[in-house]
Design a protein around this motif. Structure first.
Motif, PDB file in Angstrom:
ATOM      1  N   VAL A  83       1.047  -7.866  10.062  1.00  0.00           N
ATOM      2  CA  VAL A  83       1.580  -6.733   9.076  1.00  0.00           C
ATOM      3  C   VAL A  83       2.673  -6.248   9.338  1.00  0.00           C
ATOM      4  CG1 VAL A  83       1.343  -4.510   8.057  1.00  0.00           C
ATOM      5  CG2 VAL A  83      -0.616  -5.755   8.797  1.00  0.00           C
ATOM      6  N   ASN A  84       4.066  -7.029   8.844  1.00  0.00           N
ATOM      7  CA  ASN A  84       5.447  -6.562   9.230  1.00  0.00           C
ATOM      8  C   ASN A  84       5.484  -7.339  10.676  1.00  0.00           C
ATOM      9  OD1 ASN A  84       5.344  -5.395   6.562  1.00  0.00           O
ATOM     10  ND2 ASN A  84       6.059  -3.565   7.387  1.00  0.00           N
ATOM     11  N   ASP A  85       5.947  -6.548  11.546  1.00  0.00           N
ATOM     12  CA  ASP A  85       6.158  -7.001  12.763  1.00  0.00           C
ATOM     13  C   ASP A  85       4.853  -6.559  13.703  1.00  0.00           C
ATOM     14  OD1 ASP A  85       8.455  -8.144  12.143  1.00  0.00           O
ATOM     15  OD2 ASP A  85       9.602  -6.608  12.657  1.00  0.00           O
ATOM     16  N   TYR A  86       3.896  -6.341  13.282  1.00  0.00           N
ATOM     17  CA  TYR A  86       2.463  -5.768  14.108  1.00  0.00           C
ATOM     18  C   TYR A  86       1.434  -6.428  13.594  1.00  0.00           C
ATOM     19  CZ  TYR A  86       6.037  -2.021  15.003  1.00  0.00           C
ATOM     20  OH  TYR A  86       7.414  -1.469  15.198  1.00  0.00           O
ATOM     21  N   LYS A  87       0.385  -5.860  14.604  1.00  0.00           N
ATOM     22  CA  LYS A  87      -1.026  -6.525  14.188  1.00  0.00           C
ATOM     23  C   LYS A  87      -1.794  -5.439  14.161  1.00  0.00           C
ATOM     24  CE  LYS A  87      -0.698 -10.996  15.896  1.00  0.00           C
ATOM     25  NZ  LYS A  87      -0.006 -11.593  14.711  1.00  0.00           N
ATOM     26  N   ILE A  88      -2.607  -5.600  13.017  1.00  0.00           N
ATOM     27  CA  ILE A  88      -4.145  -4.803  13.149  1.00  0.00           C
ATOM     28  C   ILE A  88      -5.283  -5.454  13.396  1.00  0.00           C
ATOM     29  CG2 ILE A  88      -5.469  -3.462  11.465  1.00  0.00           C
ATOM     30  CD1 ILE A  88      -3.031  -2.653   9.914  1.00  0.00           C
ATOM     31  N   THR A  89      -6.066  -4.755  14.170  1.00  0.00           N
ATOM     32  CA  THR A  89      -7.471  -5.609  14.784  1.00  0.00           C
ATOM     33  C   THR A  89      -8.432  -4.984  14.035  1.00  0.00           C
ATOM     34  OG1 THR A  89      -6.382  -6.034  16.633  1.00  0.00           O
ATOM     35  CG2 THR A  89      -8.667  -6.577  16.652  1.00  0.00           C
ATOM     36  N   GLU A 106       5.318   3.635   7.194  1.00  0.00           N
ATOM     37  CA  GLU A 106       5.180   2.228   7.257  1.00  0.00           C
ATOM     38  C   GLU A 106       4.560   2.044   8.542  1.00  0.00           C
ATOM     39  OE1 GLU A 106       9.084   0.703   6.161  1.00  0.00           O
ATOM     40  OE2 GLU A 106       8.771  -0.847   7.526  1.00  0.00           O
ATOM     41  N   ILE A 107       3.870   0.706   8.667  1.00  0.00           N
ATOM     42  CA  ILE A 107       3.271   0.495  10.196  1.00  0.00           C
ATOM     43  C   ILE A 107       4.504   0.531  11.076  1.00  0.00           C
ATOM     44  CG2 ILE A 107       3.555  -1.973   9.597  1.00  0.00           C
ATOM     45  CD1 ILE A 107       0.716  -1.964  10.989  1.00  0.00           C
ATOM     46  N   ASP A 158       3.896  -2.492  -1.193  1.00  0.00           N
ATOM     47  CA  ASP A 158       4.979  -1.635  -1.571  1.00  0.00           C
ATOM     48  C   ASP A 158       4.722   0.019  -1.492  1.00  0.00           C
ATOM     49  OD1 ASP A 158       6.718  -3.927  -2.324  1.00  0.00           O
ATOM     50  OD2 ASP A 158       5.195  -4.337  -3.945  1.00  0.00           O
ATOM     51  N   LYS A 159       4.269   0.352  -2.993  1.00  0.00           N
ATOM     52  CA  LYS A 159       3.984   1.974  -2.895  1.00  0.00           C
ATOM     53  C   LYS A 159       2.617   1.858  -3.415  1.00  0.00           C
ATOM     54  CE  LYS A 159       5.545   6.247  -4.165  1.00  0.00           C
ATOM     55  NZ  LYS A 159       4.979   6.937  -3.225  1.00  0.00           N
ATOM     56  N   PHE A 160       1.854   2.888  -2.924  1.00  0.00           N
ATOM     57  CA  PHE A 160       0.257   3.261  -3.303  1.00  0.00           C
ATOM     58  C   PHE A 160       0.323   3.130  -5.055  1.00  0.00           C
ATOM     59  CE2 PHE A 160      -1.430   7.013  -4.844  1.00  0.00           C
ATOM     60  CZ  PHE A 160      -0.188   7.947  -4.647  1.00  0.00           C
ATOM     61  N   CYS A 161      -0.617   2.633  -5.509  1.00  0.00           N
ATOM     62  CA  CYS A 161      -0.731   2.335  -7.096  1.00  0.00           C
ATOM     63  C   CYS A 161       0.327   1.965  -7.746  1.00  0.00           C
ATOM     64  CB  CYS A 161      -1.118   3.724  -7.521  1.00  0.00           C
ATOM     65  SG  CYS A 161      -2.577   4.064  -8.031  1.00  0.00           S
ATOM     66  N   GLY A 162       1.207   1.246  -6.929  1.00  0.00           N
ATOM     67  CA  GLY A 162       2.654   0.573  -7.807  1.00  0.00           C
ATOM     68  C   GLY A 162       2.261  -0.272  -8.605  1.00  0.00           C
ATOM     69  N   SER A 163       1.099  -1.246  -8.639  1.00  0.00           N
ATOM     70  CA  SER A 163       0.955  -2.291  -9.351  1.00  0.00           C
ATOM     71  C   SER A 163       0.015  -1.950 -10.487  1.00  0.00           C
ATOM     72  CB  SER A 163       0.501  -3.420  -8.552  1.00  0.00           C
ATOM     73  OG  SER A 163       0.564  -4.611  -9.317  1.00  0.00           O
ATOM     74  N   THR A 164      -1.126  -2.633 -10.732  1.00  0.00           N
ATOM     75  CA  THR A 164      -1.985  -2.741 -11.916  1.00  0.00           C
ATOM     76  C   THR A 164      -2.725  -1.385 -11.968  1.00  0.00           C
ATOM     77  OG1 THR A 164      -2.513  -4.964 -11.713  1.00  0.00           O
ATOM     78  CG2 THR A 164      -4.118  -3.908 -12.959  1.00  0.00           C
ATOM     79  N   SER A 165      -2.907  -0.580 -10.966  1.00  0.00           N
ATOM     80  CA  SER A 165      -3.842   0.572 -10.888  1.00  0.00           C
ATOM     81  C   SER A 165      -2.805   1.768 -11.396  1.00  0.00           C
ATOM     82  CB  SER A 165      -4.122   1.206  -9.723  1.00  0.00           C
ATOM     83  OG  SER A 165      -5.053   0.041  -9.292  1.00  0.00           O
ATOM     84  N   ASN A 213       4.592   0.037   2.193  1.00  0.00           N
ATOM     85  CA  ASN A 213       5.764  -0.842   2.688  1.00  0.00           C
ATOM     86  C   ASN A 213       5.198  -1.658   3.906  1.00  0.00           C
ATOM     87  OD1 ASN A 213       7.515  -0.137   0.673  1.00  0.00           O
ATOM     88  ND2 ASN A 213       7.863   1.602   1.841  1.00  0.00           N
ATOM     89  N   SER A 214       3.992  -1.926   3.968  1.00  0.00           N
ATOM     90  CA  SER A 214       3.146  -2.792   4.937  1.00  0.00           C
ATOM     91  C   SER A 214       2.305  -3.811   4.529  1.00  0.00           C
ATOM     92  CB  SER A 214       2.478  -1.627   5.688  1.00  0.00           C
ATOM     93  OG  SER A 214       3.046  -0.820   6.258  1.00  0.00           O
ATOM     94  N   LYS A 215       3.187  -4.975   4.608  1.00  0.00           N
ATOM     95  CA  LYS A 215       2.803  -6.167   3.792  1.00  0.00           C
ATOM     96  C   LYS A 215       1.946  -7.064   4.824  1.00  0.00           C
ATOM     97  CE  LYS A 215       5.422  -8.721   1.050  1.00  0.00           C
ATOM     98  NZ  LYS A 215       6.410  -9.926   0.629  1.00  0.00           N
TER      99      LYS A 215
END
Ligand code: FES
Length: 501
Positions: A212-218, A17-18, A54-61, A195-197
């Motif tokens: 993303v959650n409590d962090y930032k991605i630049t 997780e991030i 959530d988890k990779f490939c957890g939805s449509t794929s 798990n990094s929304k």
């Protein structure tokens, strides 16, 4: 319910997780096949971070048919009629190229994903359907002679069915393929975070800042690969697409199964193929789709099971799940720039249930754009095309539903209201002029939410077959407890606080 594909990956690699702020060249939001394929190509050239809520490939794929094909139902007559022969030919070539690319990745990266070449068939046993198949055959012949064959018998146990066949197509296990891609991305120095929304994206100077959650991605560049885009304005994708839910099952039919992959043209549309379960051949059937958010009187699982048992009376159902797909109104995916107003932000969406080849096409187009290269197919999937958009009435209705659904946050749920909800069922009830979403579990535990979608505020309805809240506007789904399950809604539902009863 977990899909067969996701079950087949149990105990495989988990991603972290991030846990810090990150700077990167490219941030890809969504670790399905589109995000991972784009990450695969890009990570060979630059640094990449891929986020998954959530988890990779957890939805449509992780829930699709795993058909790797350019035969998208009877589609080429429609394409020639709507966009012309050259456009249709490019669409076919783009999808055929995607099949080759996927095969090449499987071979060069040694990905064990049950990849197997097979013919794809679309079939009908009814007069109208057979007429349509003949028209489609003529249309495909105009684009590429010899591409498709007309056949009068198929191996699927359907009486008097005729079909058109595309040879040299393929099938695979999509999550095993995705798992292989993740290994390549990590080896290339890319990062995958589960798990990094991503809840917010802002332009700050020349860069994007993603919460993303409590962090930032630049990041210099961002790719939205979340099946349904989560940024509403600009882009306005919510006016150009809807979502559709299909039912899927895996069965041990206890008799010999067919070769080939099949799709019925007659209603109800059902897709069939076989899957390999540790050397055993099982049946995969997917179909009975409906526009997400439209109440269903009969359970789709029951209908699909009945269809399978008519063909294979001894069939034992082993897995069941639902899959959600994003449908563009003109049936062409949107791939490329998110909007003319947001430079360096890219999107891939609206795959119309043909996400395997589309994910590879999207990955190549977006990678080329980011690397400053031309792509011969980018024009036909252009994401900034303006038409068509949804009926304006639906838009007005959506705003009205949002306004009508404004609710106070504290209330007491009267006993007779609770009693009006049966165990195992959910519905919207009215309490002191407030609309309250109530679900009562099989054991009588009561869960209440504000039945207002966190995407754009439409009123939700409770799907009593799947025990989830669904949005009729753009197809978001939420658990009965209010957890956001399917985009475009990314925030959980607000919970009602109800006092002691
Ligand atoms: Fe858009 Fe619900 S999905 S308002």
């Amino acid at each position: 319910m977990k899909s067969f594909w996701n079950e087949s990956l149990e105990n495989k690699l988990q991603f972290p997780e991030i846990n810090e702020n990150i700077e990167t060249s490219v941030c890809i939001i969504g670790a399905g096949l589109t995000g991972l394929s784009t990450g695969y190509y890009l990570s060979k050239h630059t640094d990449v971070v891929i986020l998954e809520k959530d988890k990779f490939c957890g939805s449509t794929s992780g829930k699709n048919t795993g058909k790797v094909t350019s035969q998208h139902g009877v589609f080429y007559k429609y394409l020639i009629d709507s966009n012309g022969k050259d456009f249709a030919k490019k669409y076919l070539n783009a999808n055929e190229k995607a099949i080759k690319n996927i095969e090449e990745i499987v071979n060069t990266e040694n990905i064990e994903c049950d990849f197997e070449k097979e013919s794809a068939y679309v079939f009908s046993s009814q007069e109208n359907g057979i007429e349509q198949l003949k028209e489609e055959k003529k249309a495909v012949d105009k684009i590429e002679k010899e591409k498709c064959k007309y056949v009068k018998n198929i191996e699927l146990p359907i009486q008097k069915a005729e079909a058109i066949e595309f040879e040299n197509q393929a099938k695979f296990n999509p999550t095993k393929y995705a798992y292989g891609l993740t290994n390549c991305i990590i080896n290339n120095g890319g990062k995958i975070l589960e798990n990094s929304k991503a809840t917010d994206i802002n332009k700050v100077g020349d860069k994007y800042e993603i919460s993303v959650n409590d962090y930032k991605i630049t990041a210099d560049k961002v790719v939205i690969a979340t099946r349904y885009p989560t940024i509403n304005i600009p882009g306005y994708y919510f006016l150009k697409m809807y979502q559709s839910t299909s039912y899927a099952l895996i069965a041990d039919v206890k008799e010999n199964l067919f070769d080939g992959m099949y799709l019925s043209l007659d209603m109800p549309i059902v897709s069939f193929r076989t899957v390999n379960d540790n050397g055993k051949k099982l049946l995969l059937a997917v179909g009975y789709d409906y526009k997400t958010g439209v109440e269903q009187t009969v359970n789709g699982y029951t209908k699909l099971e009945d269809t399978v048992k008519k063909m294979y009376p001894r069939a034992e159902i082993l897995y069941k799940w639902t899959a959600e797909d994003c449908i563009s109104l003109d049936k062409i995916p949107y791939i490329g720039e998110y909007s003319n107003l947001m430079k360096n932000l890219y999107v891939a969406t609206g795959f119309n249930k043909w996400g395997i080849t589309s994910s590879n096409i999207a990955a190549n187009i977006i990678t080329d754009k980011i690397l400053g290269k031309e792509n011969e197919y980018e024009e036909i999937f252009k994401s900034t095309r303006l038409e068509p958009i949804k009926n304006k009435d639906e838009f007005k209705n959506m705003l009205k539903e949002a306004k009508d659904s404004i609710i106070l946050s504290k209330f007491k749920l009267p006993k007779d209201t609770i009693d009006s909800v049966e165990n195992g069922q959910g519905k919207i009830v009215q309490v002191d002029n407030q609309k309250v979403g109530v679900y009562k579990s099989e054991t009588g535990e009561v869960f209440t939410v504000k039945p207002v979608c966190t995407h754009l505020g439409c009123e939700l309805y409770f799907n009593n077959h799947d025990k989830i809240w669904e949005c009729p506007c753009h197809g978001s789904k939420f658990s009965y407890e209010g957890k956001a399950l399917e985009v475009p809604g990314i925030k959980d539902l607000e919970l009602h606080q109800h006092g002691e009863n």
